[in-house]
Design a protein around this motif. Structure first.
Motif, PDB file in Angstrom:
ATOM      1  N   GLN A 153       0.852  -1.183   0.000  1.00 21.81           N
ATOM      2  CA  GLN A 153       0.000   0.000   0.000  1.00 21.81           C
ATOM      3  C   GLN A 153       0.887   1.232   0.000  1.00 21.81           C
ATOM      4  O   GLN A 153       1.744   1.396   0.871  1.00 21.81           O
ATOM      5  CB  GLN A 153      -0.928   0.051   1.213  1.00 21.81           C
ATOM      6  CG  GLN A 153      -1.695   1.373   1.285  1.00 21.81           C
ATOM      7  CD  GLN A 153      -2.930   1.315   2.139  1.00 21.81           C
ATOM      8  OE1 GLN A 153      -3.658   0.326   2.105  1.00 21.81           O
ATOM      9  NE2 GLN A 153      -3.183   2.356   2.902  1.00 21.81           N
ATOM     10  N   VAL A 154       0.670   2.098  -0.975  1.00 22.72           N
ATOM     11  CA  VAL A 154       1.403   3.355  -1.094  1.00 22.72           C
ATOM     12  C   VAL A 154       0.457   4.471  -0.682  1.00 22.72           C
ATOM     13  O   VAL A 154      -0.610   4.638  -1.274  1.00 22.72           O
ATOM     14  CB  VAL A 154       1.910   3.581  -2.525  1.00 22.72           C
ATOM     15  CG1 VAL A 154       2.765   4.838  -2.585  1.00 22.72           C
ATOM     16  CG2 VAL A 154       2.687   2.369  -3.019  1.00 22.72           C
ATOM     17  N   SER A 182       5.411   5.151   2.174  1.00 24.50           N
ATOM     18  CA  SER A 182       5.004   6.541   2.116  1.00 24.50           C
ATOM     19  C   SER A 182       6.235   7.415   2.276  1.00 24.50           C
ATOM     20  O   SER A 182       7.361   6.921   2.417  1.00 24.50           O
ATOM     21  CB  SER A 182       3.967   6.857   3.204  1.00 24.50           C
ATOM     22  OG  SER A 182       3.484   8.189   3.062  1.00 24.50           O
ATOM     23  N   PRO A 230       6.989   7.160  -4.483  1.00 23.67           N
ATOM     24  CA  PRO A 230       6.152   6.254  -5.292  1.00 23.67           C
ATOM     25  C   PRO A 230       6.633   6.106  -6.725  1.00 23.67           C
ATOM     26  O   PRO A 230       6.357   5.093  -7.364  1.00 23.67           O
ATOM     27  CB  PRO A 230       4.771   6.915  -5.233  1.00 23.67           C
ATOM     28  CG  PRO A 230       4.802   7.795  -4.034  1.00 23.67           C
ATOM     29  CD  PRO A 230       6.217   8.263  -3.911  1.00 23.67           C
ATOM     30  N   LEU A 262      -2.894   2.320  -4.249  1.00 17.26           N
ATOM     31  CA  LEU A 262      -2.462   3.716  -4.321  1.00 17.26           C
ATOM     32  C   LEU A 262      -3.538   4.569  -3.671  1.00 17.26           C
ATOM     33  O   LEU A 262      -4.604   4.801  -4.251  1.00 17.26           O
ATOM     34  CB  LEU A 262      -2.252   4.154  -5.774  1.00 17.26           C
ATOM     35  CG  LEU A 262      -1.170   3.436  -6.580  1.00 17.26           C
ATOM     36  CD1 LEU A 262      -1.105   4.006  -7.997  1.00 17.26           C
ATOM     37  CD2 LEU A 262       0.189   3.549  -5.898  1.00 17.26           C
ATOM     38  N   VAL A 289      -2.348   8.930  -4.099  1.00 18.64           N
ATOM     39  CA  VAL A 289      -0.947   9.124  -4.489  1.00 18.64           C
ATOM     40  C   VAL A 289      -0.856   9.967  -5.758  1.00 18.64           C
ATOM     41  O   VAL A 289      -0.028  10.879  -5.850  1.00 18.64           O
ATOM     42  CB  VAL A 289      -0.253   7.763  -4.693  1.00 18.64           C
ATOM     43  CG1 VAL A 289       1.154   7.956  -5.241  1.00 18.64           C
ATOM     44  CG2 VAL A 289      -0.209   6.991  -3.385  1.00 18.64           C
ATOM     45  N   VAL A 323       4.467   6.910 -11.722  1.00 18.69           N
ATOM     46  CA  VAL A 323       3.980   6.077 -10.613  1.00 18.69           C
ATOM     47  C   VAL A 323       3.250   4.855 -11.152  1.00 18.69           C
ATOM     48  O   VAL A 323       3.471   3.721 -10.700  1.00 18.69           O
ATOM     49  CB  VAL A 323       3.059   6.896  -9.690  1.00 18.69           C
ATOM     50  CG1 VAL A 323       2.411   5.994  -8.640  1.00 18.69           C
ATOM     51  CG2 VAL A 323       3.843   8.010  -8.999  1.00 18.69           C
ATOM     52  N   VAL A 338       4.117   0.791 -10.886  1.00 17.59           N
ATOM     53  CA  VAL A 338       3.162  -0.238 -10.459  1.00 17.59           C
ATOM     54  C   VAL A 338       3.100  -1.353 -11.490  1.00 17.59           C
ATOM     55  O   VAL A 338       3.093  -2.543 -11.153  1.00 17.59           O
ATOM     56  CB  VAL A 338       1.777   0.385 -10.236  1.00 17.59           C
ATOM     57  CG1 VAL A 338       0.732  -0.700  -9.986  1.00 17.59           C
ATOM     58  CG2 VAL A 338       1.811   1.361  -9.064  1.00 17.59           C
ATOM     59  N   ILE A 387      -6.881   1.861  -6.808  1.00 18.51           N
ATOM     60  CA  ILE A 387      -6.584   3.289  -6.792  1.00 18.51           C
ATOM     61  C   ILE A 387      -7.695   4.032  -6.062  1.00 18.51           C
ATOM     62  O   ILE A 387      -8.877   3.884  -6.397  1.00 18.51           O
ATOM     63  CB  ILE A 387      -6.445   3.852  -8.216  1.00 18.51           C
ATOM     64  CG1 ILE A 387      -5.284   3.177  -8.948  1.00 18.51           C
ATOM     65  CG2 ILE A 387      -6.234   5.365  -8.183  1.00 18.51           C
ATOM     66  CD1 ILE A 387      -5.128   3.645 -10.379  1.00 18.51           C
TER      67      ILE A 387
END
Length: 260
Positions: free
Chosen positions: A59-60, A82, A93, A108, A111, A121, A125, A137
């Motif tokens: 998880q970002v 993070s 990211p 995301l 983000v 980004v 991914v 997202i």
């Protein structure tokens, strides 16, 4: 999955601004409108995340709590990333410290709105997800009461108002270009971002009505996409025996046999 220690937070954007945005966003999610929106987002995540299987999940970003969007996931190895603690890994990211084709699920959480290069980004991914891996997202919708509030705040306001909101249609286009298949898109947060907790509770009915009658105007959305498997198309050999030549040889042989 290779996740080394904290990385240097180098970016084209000012690192202090990025850190401040993340801190302001966490603070906003602790307010009554943020808590109301987070409850709607987590309700959807709780119905979807347990159905996503694999070995590694990342998880970002967050919604004010560590790994809250992955709560209920059956994936044992979960890592949060993070720019600021309490994330387990501090990194940008746009340069994930993860080996390629390793992750089964990536989240995301707000983000793309607060980064200088959202395309990079998404490319990261795509690089780190395994084929058939899933991407979740969470974003703010510009065509909503949240988007209207952002216009009044201006670029100089605090997060979440200073972020750049992207529409669902634009995110879908980006994902298609990268080879993702859209699985679902769920809107959330139809109530106005008011500070009064009591008033927000009385406006709870707007969530049901909004999802049914005006789904494109939710304050936020959750997009679920799956990385498409690259299949190899078998190529037919270009060489073909020339039928006319083969037929000519056969008839010539017959004539020779007849003459003999």
């Amino acid at each position: 999955m290779d996740l080394p220690g904290p990385w240097d937070m180098l970016s084209a954007m000012n690192p202090s601004d990025a850190i401040r945005d993340r801190q302001d966003l966490r603070a906003w999610y602790a307010t009554p409108p943020g808590e109301a929106l987070r409850a709607e987002l987590r309700r959807y995540a709780a119905s979807v995340v347990p159905q996503l299987f694999g070995y590694h999940a990342l998880q970002v970003g967050d919604l004010g709590e560590s790994l809250d969007m992955l709560e209920g996931s059956r994936i044992i190895h979960q890592v949060s990333l993070s720019l600021t603690p309490p994330a387990q890994v501090l990194a940008q990211p746009r340069a994930l410290p993860v080996q390629s084709d390793t992750l089964d699920v990536v989240v995301l959480a707000h983000v793309l709105e607060f980064c200088s290069d959202p395309h990079q980004v998404l490319r990261e991914v795509d690089r780190t997800l395994v084929p058939e891996g899933h991407l979740l997202i969470v974003g703010f919708n510009p065509f909503s009461l949240m988007g209207l509030r952002r216009l009044f705040a201006g670029r100089g306001g605090m997060a979440p108002w200073r972020g750049r909101y992207y529409s669902v249609f634009r995110i879908k286009d980006w994902l298609r270009l990268l080879g993702f298949d859209l699985v679902a898109c769920v809107p959330a947060g139809f109530r106005p971002p008011l500070r009064g907790a009591g008033l927000l509770r009385r406006l709870q009915f707007m969530e049901t009505l909004g999802a049914r009658f005006w789904p494109y105007f939710g304050g936020a959305y959750v997009i679920l996409a799956r990385k498409r498997v690259a299949t190899l198309t078998p190529m037919r050999p270009r060489w073909r025996p020339r039928r006319r030549l083969a037929a000519g040889l056969a008839s010539s042989g017959l004539r020779r046999q007849g003459r003999g």
